[in-house]
Design a protein around this motif. Structure first.
Motif, PDB file in Angstrom:
ATOM      1  N   LEU A 112      -2.516  52.818  66.913  1.00  9.99           N
ATOM      2  CA  LEU A 112      -3.065  54.048  67.497  1.00  9.99           C
ATOM      3  C   LEU A 112      -3.912  54.798  66.476  1.00  9.99           C
ATOM      4  N   LEU A 113      -3.430  54.896  65.242  1.00 12.09           N
ATOM      5  CA  LEU A 113      -4.208  55.560  64.190  1.00 12.09           C
ATOM      6  C   LEU A 113      -5.517  54.826  63.932  1.00 12.09           C
ATOM      7  N   MET A 114      -5.467  53.518  63.883  1.00 11.37           N
ATOM      8  CA  MET A 114      -6.679  52.742  63.623  1.00 11.37           C
ATOM      9  C   MET A 114      -7.667  52.835  64.779  1.00 11.37           C
ATOM     10  N   ALA A 115      -7.144  52.888  66.002  1.00 10.23           N
ATOM     11  CA  ALA A 115      -8.040  52.994  67.157  1.00 10.23           C
ATOM     12  C   ALA A 115      -8.730  54.349  67.203  1.00 10.23           C
ATOM     13  N   VAL A 116      -8.020  55.410  66.807  1.00  8.11           N
ATOM     14  CA  VAL A 116      -8.613  56.753  66.836  1.00  8.11           C
ATOM     15  C   VAL A 116      -9.676  56.892  65.749  1.00  8.11           C
ATOM     16  N   THR A 117      -9.399  56.381  64.566  1.00 13.49           N
ATOM     17  CA  THR A 117     -10.345  56.510  63.447  1.00 13.49           C
ATOM     18  C   THR A 117     -11.379  55.385  63.392  1.00 13.49           C
ATOM     19  N   GLN A 118     -11.215  54.392  64.254  1.00 20.98           N
ATOM     20  CA  GLN A 118     -12.141  53.252  64.275  1.00 20.98           C
ATOM     21  C   GLN A 118     -12.224  52.566  62.911  1.00 20.98           C
ATOM     22  N   SER A 119     -11.065  52.487  62.252  1.00 19.46           N
ATOM     23  CA  SER A 119     -11.010  51.890  60.919  1.00 19.46           C
ATOM     24  C   SER A 119      -9.710  51.106  60.777  1.00 19.46           C
ATOM     25  N   PHE A 120      -9.756  50.106  59.912  1.00 12.08           N
ATOM     26  CA  PHE A 120      -8.573  49.318  59.606  1.00 12.08           C
ATOM     27  C   PHE A 120      -8.065  49.697  58.228  1.00 12.08           C
ATOM     28  N   TYR A 121      -6.793  50.123  58.169  1.00 17.35           N
ATOM     29  CA  TYR A 121      -6.181  50.566  56.913  1.00 17.35           C
ATOM     30  C   TYR A 121      -5.147  49.515  56.496  1.00 17.35           C
ATOM     31  N   PRO A 122      -5.375  48.824  55.395  1.00 16.91           N
ATOM     32  CA  PRO A 122      -4.418  47.788  54.960  1.00 16.91           C
ATOM     33  C   PRO A 122      -3.029  48.342  54.656  1.00 16.91           C
ATOM     34  N   GLU A 123      -2.997  49.572  54.082  1.00 12.85           N
ATOM     35  CA  GLU A 123      -1.681  50.141  53.774  1.00 12.85           C
ATOM     36  C   GLU A 123      -0.869  50.403  55.050  1.00 12.85           C
ATOM     37  N   VAL A 124      -1.532  50.911  56.064  1.00  9.83           N
ATOM     38  CA  VAL A 124      -0.840  51.180  57.332  1.00  9.83           C
ATOM     39  C   VAL A 124      -0.426  49.874  58.009  1.00  9.83           C
ATOM     40  N   ALA A 125      -1.307  48.887  57.927  1.00 10.54           N
ATOM     41  CA  ALA A 125      -0.984  47.593  58.536  1.00 10.54           C
ATOM     42  C   ALA A 125       0.194  46.931  57.836  1.00 10.54           C
ATOM     43  N   TYR A 126       0.234  47.047  56.506  1.00 13.73           N
ATOM     44  CA  TYR A 126       1.369  46.452  55.796  1.00 13.73           C
ATOM     45  C   TYR A 126       2.665  47.212  56.082  1.00 13.73           C
ATOM     46  N   ALA A 127       2.558  48.529  56.254  1.00 21.31           N
ATOM     47  CA  ALA A 127       3.756  49.299  56.617  1.00 21.31           C
ATOM     48  C   ALA A 127       4.303  48.837  57.979  1.00 21.31           C
ATOM     49  N   GLN A 128       3.395  48.561  58.896  1.00 23.75           N
ATOM     50  CA  GLN A 128       3.841  48.020  60.185  1.00 23.75           C
ATOM     51  C   GLN A 128       4.462  46.632  60.012  1.00 23.75           C
ATOM     52  N   LEU A 129       3.887  45.835  59.136  1.00 24.32           N
ATOM     53  CA  LEU A 129       4.429  44.504  58.871  1.00 24.32           C
ATOM     54  C   LEU A 129       5.840  44.577  58.295  1.00 24.32           C
ATOM     55  N   VAL A 130       6.048  45.509  57.343  1.00 24.92           N
ATOM     56  CA  VAL A 130       7.378  45.658  56.738  1.00 24.92           C
ATOM     57  C   VAL A 130       8.397  46.122  57.779  1.00 24.92           C
ATOM     58  N   TYR A 131       7.993  47.048  58.615  1.00 25.87           N
ATOM     59  CA  TYR A 131       8.909  47.515  59.645  1.00 25.87           C
ATOM     60  C   TYR A 131       9.229  46.390  60.645  1.00 25.87           C
ATOM     61  N   GLY A 132       8.229  45.619  61.022  1.00 24.86           N
ATOM     62  CA  GLY A 132       8.482  44.500  61.924  1.00 24.86           C
ATOM     63  C   GLY A 132       9.411  43.467  61.317  1.00 24.86           C
ATOM     64  N   ALA A 133       9.240  43.207  60.025  1.00 24.99           N
ATOM     65  CA  ALA A 133      10.128  42.257  59.356  1.00 24.99           C
ATOM     66  C   ALA A 133      11.567  42.766  59.317  1.00 24.99           C
ATOM     67  N   SER A 134      11.731  44.067  59.079  1.00 24.54           N
ATOM     68  CA  SER A 134      13.085  44.632  59.072  1.00 24.54           C
ATOM     69  C   SER A 134      13.730  44.547  60.456  1.00 24.54           C
ATOM     70  N   ILE A 135      12.945  44.726  61.510  1.00 22.02           N
ATOM     71  CA  ILE A 135      13.483  44.610  62.872  1.00 22.02           C
ATOM     72  C   ILE A 135      13.890  43.169  63.168  1.00 22.02           C
ATOM     73  N   VAL A 136      13.076  42.220  62.722  1.00 28.19           N
ATOM     74  CA  VAL A 136      13.424  40.809  62.923  1.00 28.19           C
ATOM     75  C   VAL A 136      14.724  40.468  62.207  1.00 28.19           C
ATOM     76  N   SER A 137      14.870  40.940  60.985  1.00 29.18           N
ATOM     77  CA  SER A 137      16.110  40.704  60.248  1.00 29.18           C
ATOM     78  C   SER A 137      17.296  41.398  60.918  1.00 29.18           C
ATOM     79  N   PHE A 138      17.063  42.595  61.454  1.00 31.55           N
ATOM     80  CA  PHE A 138      18.129  43.312  62.152  1.00 31.55           C
ATOM     81  C   PHE A 138      18.609  42.546  63.383  1.00 31.55           C
ATOM     82  N   LEU A 139      17.689  41.923  64.108  1.00 35.33           N
ATOM     83  CA  LEU A 139      18.075  41.169  65.304  1.00 35.33           C
ATOM     84  C   LEU A 139      18.953  39.976  64.944  1.00 35.33           C
ATOM     85  N   GLY A 140      18.648  39.328  63.832  1.00 38.31           N
ATOM     86  CA  GLY A 140      19.512  38.240  63.388  1.00 38.31           C
ATOM     87  C   GLY A 140      20.894  38.725  62.989  1.00 38.31           C
TER      88      GLY A 140
END
Length: 245
Positions: A112-140
């Motif tokens: 949503l942040l990237m769509a509003v600013t029309q920009s890709f932020y690597p730091e924000v994308a990696y933060a999403q990646l870390v959160y997704g990885a933690s959720i995957v580990s939580f499901l296991g």
């Protein structure tokens, strides 16, 4: 002659008395037999009917008890053959529903942040990646904890515990892809899909409301990761420091 006649008359009277007594006894016997036969016809069907009804009631009661006990056991243990129904999400406990859907905020906020600013932020994308990885580990880990209790329908065998470790390993691999967001995001998406496949098909046992909620949450999380990958391709790369300036 007179004495002889008297003897005959007296003998005749005695004989008549004996015949009357025998007739009376025969009548009594016939009446008793008739009464008993009628009584047997009247009371015997009722006894048979009552016994049959008692047997029918007891049979129906036993069947009802068996069906209720089976229903309780299926409800407590979870029916492996039960199909997926998204309507069951309405039966989810409020804490699980609120926490589950609030857990989508880190997934959705990045694209949503990237769509509003029309920009890709690597730091924000990696933060999403870390959160997704933690959720995957939580499901296991959730699957591991579900198989540990004694009365759980999932047994603590190699199938359940071994497959519960796989999402954690995928999450670890995703975190190693710091310099390659595309590969890391694909690993996270694979971990989410694999965990959902475990819970719905390969390792059943969860309640219906949890299956429905897991499906919805996994689909939304996967769409958010795909959206971030799409924005990376079509948007220019920028740093978060540039927003402050």
């Amino acid at each position: 002659m007179i004495g002889f006649r008297r003897c005959i008359i007296s003998g005749h009277l005695v004989w008549r008395h004996v015949q009357q007594a025998a007739a009376t006894a025969n009548y009594t016997t016939n009446a008793q037999l008739l009464f008993h036969s009628q009584a047997s016809h009247v009371f015997l069907p009722s006894r048979l009917t009552s016994s049959n009804s008692i047997r029918a009631i007891s049979w129906a009661g036993s069947r009802l008890y068996q069906s209720s006990s089976r229903g309780m056991s299926d409800t407590d243990k979870g029916n492996p053959k039960e199909g997926l129904s998204l309507r069951a999400i309405t039966q989810a406990p409020k804490p699980a529903m609120y926490l589950g859907f609030c857990g989508l905020i880190p997934f959705l906020s990045s694209p949503l942040l990237m769509a509003v600013t029309q920009s890709f932020y690597p730091e924000v994308a990696y933060a999403q990646l870390v959160y997704g990885a933690s959720i995957v580990s939580f499901l296991g880990g959730a699957r591991w904890g579900f198989a540990i209790p004694d009365r759980s329908p999932a047994q603590p065998d190699w199938m359940n515990l071994g497959n519960s470790v796989v999402p954690s390993l995928l999450a670890w691999l995703a975190l190693l892809c710091r310099d390659n967001f595309v590969v890391g995001a694909l690993v996270v998406i694979m971990g989410l899909a694999l965990s959902l496949c475990y819970d719905l098909v390969m390792l059943p046992g969860y309640p219906a409301w949890f299956k429905a909620m897991r499906t919805v949450l996994t689909v939304v999380a996967t769409i958010s990761m795909v959206a971030t990958l799409t924005l990376k391709r079509f948007c220019s790369k920028r740093k978060l420091k540039e927003i402050q300036n």
